[in-house]
Enzyme design. Structure first.
Site, PDB file in Angstrom:
ATOM      1  N   LYS A  72     -19.566  -5.642  -7.753  1.00  0.00           N
ATOM      2  CA  LYS A  72     -20.800  -6.434  -7.735  1.00  0.00           C
ATOM      3  C   LYS A  72     -20.947  -7.352  -8.948  1.00  0.00           C
ATOM      4  O   LYS A  72     -21.620  -8.389  -8.868  1.00  0.00           O
ATOM      5  CB  LYS A  72     -22.009  -5.503  -7.653  1.00  0.00           C
ATOM      6  CG  LYS A  72     -22.187  -4.787  -6.325  1.00  0.00           C
ATOM      7  CD  LYS A  72     -22.739  -5.715  -5.265  1.00  0.00           C
ATOM      8  CE  LYS A  72     -23.156  -4.958  -4.011  1.00  0.00           C
ATOM      9  NZ  LYS A  72     -23.756  -5.857  -3.006  1.00  0.00           N
ATOM     10  N   SER A  97     -30.672  -0.452  -5.484  1.00  0.00           N
ATOM     11  CA  SER A  97     -30.778   0.934  -5.914  1.00  0.00           C
ATOM     12  C   SER A  97     -29.637   1.332  -6.831  1.00  0.00           C
ATOM     13  O   SER A  97     -29.604   2.453  -7.321  1.00  0.00           O
ATOM     14  CB  SER A  97     -30.791   1.865  -4.692  1.00  0.00           C
ATOM     15  OG  SER A  97     -29.582   1.733  -3.964  1.00  0.00           O
ATOM     16  N   GLU A 223     -16.800   1.196   7.984  1.00  0.00           N
ATOM     17  CA  GLU A 223     -18.166   1.674   7.845  1.00  0.00           C
ATOM     18  C   GLU A 223     -18.213   3.188   8.037  1.00  0.00           C
ATOM     19  O   GLU A 223     -17.358   3.753   8.725  1.00  0.00           O
ATOM     20  CB  GLU A 223     -19.075   1.064   8.915  1.00  0.00           C
ATOM     21  CG  GLU A 223     -19.379  -0.399   8.766  1.00  0.00           C
ATOM     22  CD  GLU A 223     -20.347  -0.870   9.845  1.00  0.00           C
ATOM     23  OE1 GLU A 223     -21.427  -1.355   9.470  1.00  0.00           O
ATOM     24  OE2 GLU A 223     -20.037  -0.739  11.042  1.00  0.00           O
ATOM     25  N   GLY A 227     -23.626   4.708   9.961  1.00  0.00           N
ATOM     26  CA  GLY A 227     -24.171   3.380   9.708  1.00  0.00           C
ATOM     27  C   GLY A 227     -23.275   2.303  10.256  1.00  0.00           C
ATOM     28  O   GLY A 227     -22.684   1.527   9.503  1.00  0.00           O
ATOM     29  N   ASP A 229     -23.709  -0.510  11.899  1.00  0.00           N
ATOM     30  CA  ASP A 229     -24.393  -1.733  12.299  1.00  0.00           C
ATOM     31  C   ASP A 229     -23.444  -2.920  12.423  1.00  0.00           C
ATOM     32  O   ASP A 229     -23.599  -3.752  13.322  1.00  0.00           O
ATOM     33  CB  ASP A 229     -25.522  -2.066  11.318  1.00  0.00           C
ATOM     34  CG  ASP A 229     -25.053  -2.150   9.874  1.00  0.00           C
ATOM     35  OD1 ASP A 229     -24.632  -1.107   9.345  1.00  0.00           O
ATOM     36  OD2 ASP A 229     -25.112  -3.235   9.268  1.00  0.00           O
ATOM     37  N   SER A 323     -14.010  -0.186  -3.803  1.00  0.00           N
ATOM     38  CA  SER A 323     -15.078  -1.085  -4.236  1.00  0.00           C
ATOM     39  C   SER A 323     -15.881  -0.611  -5.438  1.00  0.00           C
ATOM     40  O   SER A 323     -16.547  -1.415  -6.087  1.00  0.00           O
ATOM     41  CB  SER A 323     -16.025  -1.373  -3.063  1.00  0.00           C
ATOM     42  OG  SER A 323     -16.624  -0.177  -2.596  1.00  0.00           O
TER      43      SER A 323
END
Length: 339
Positions: A72, A97, A223, A227, A229, A323
């Site tokens: 990030k 978060s 994923e 989750g 999606d 990651s």
């Protein structure tokens, strides 16, 4: 609130009338130059044990060694570094978060900008402490009753701050794409790239980079089963919302893909595979035992997909993005022990 202006507006059309890509390989290369010497050029690890198990050459791009412990930082620094002196003086805001919170806090400190981060009241204390340690102000909200995006926008507007989104912006995506660019520069050609998919910014950036260099690279998102999606959205051809996921991969516990990231990934992402929480635990344990590294649950999903045989017909040379590695020691011990 002062919005960040996209370098290339999503959906803009070129002189020929075709839709211009919101993020290009050139954008990723520009981001790489911008973050050079500030972000770490993270190592690529290999394991003969892993290669034997998978039946391929696997190259692990280890963003758990990145500043703040996750990829990030790349997107946050690339974005904030492009703000004007006046915007930097007024400061930035973000909602997160965990990893994005820390990334924005550190990038802002390095660039001399104050930062205000909206975090849920029940965010892990270690992540809150790290965000404060980077010099940011932390404002809390109830994640079960509050809309973080709406609260974050109002916070930024009330204080005159520039809002830095976690994934829904071309400059963020271009910064994350430097992960894939560095991987190819380090190891040469790949047949496939495997990476976690949460909001979609990491994969959107990496797919833009690797497919921009070699259109034949197979791109595989991963994923947690709870989750899914992105998988459902790709199959439906439009964004699908799922119930709030209950998974140990908290960094991927989103209800729906980002609008911008999905517009990129539906073009560049070949498939999404799913892994169970137990498979994630096994991958964390494998990384610790054989590679001597600590990986957080979301960071381990790409490795989990290979170890669990979730990727069909694994090609000869595969890149996997690890990651991040931000997990409390106690939680890590509990998860690995359970695995």
């Amino acid at each position: 609130m002062t919005p960040i202006q996209p370098a290339t507006p999503s959906g803009a059309r070129s002189a020929t009338g075709e839709r211009a890509a919101p993020v290009t390989l050139d954008d990723v290369r520009a981001a790489a130059a911008r973050i050079a010497g500030v972000a770490h050029r993270t190592p690529v690890l290999t394991s003969r044990t892993l290669n034997r198990r998978v039946g391929a050459q696997v190259f692990l791009k280890c963003e758990n060694f990145q500043r703040v412990g996750a990829f990030k930082f790349r997107g946050a620094y690339n974005t904030i570094a492009q703000l004007s002196a006046e915007r930097l003086r007024r400061g930035v805001a973000a909602y997160s978060s965990g990893n994005h919170a820390q990334a924005v806090a550190l990038a802002a400190r390095l660039l001399g900008a104050p930062a205000v981060i909206l975090m849920p009241e029940d965010a892990p204390e270690s992540k809150r402490a790290a965000t404060l340690g980077y010099g940011a102000e932390v404002v809390t909200y109830d994640r079960y009753t509050g809309d973080r995006e709406a609260i974050g926008r109002k916070l930024a507007e009330d204080r005159g701050l520039t809002l830095v989104p976690p994934y829904e912006h071309p400059q963020i995506i271009a910064g994350q794409g430097t992960v894939g660019l560095e991987l190819l520069e380090e190891v040469g050609s790949l047949n496939a790239l495997v990476a976690p998919v949460g909001g979609g910014g990491l994969m959107a950036g990496c797919a833009t980079a690797v497919r921009g260099i070699d259109p034949a690279v197979r791109t595989i998102g991963v994923e947690p089963e709870a989750g899914d999606d992105y998988k459902r959205s790709l199959e439906a051809g439009h964004r699908v919302r799922v119930p709030v996921p209950h998974t140990i991969a908290d960094g991927q516990a989103l209800e729906t893909p980002g609008e911008l990231t999905f517009s990129i990934n539906r073009r560049l992402l070949d498939e999404v595979v799913l892994v169970s929480d137990d498979e994630i635990r096994e991958a964390m344990a494998f990384a610790f035992t054989h590679l001597k590294i600590v990986v957080e649950p979301s960071g381990a999903t790409g490795l989990a997909a290979l170890l669990a045989g979730r990727v069909a017909s694994v090609p000869e040379r595969v890149g996997v993005v690890i990651s991040g590695g931000n997990v409390d020691p106690g939680r890590f011990a509990s998860l690995v022990g359970a695995g």
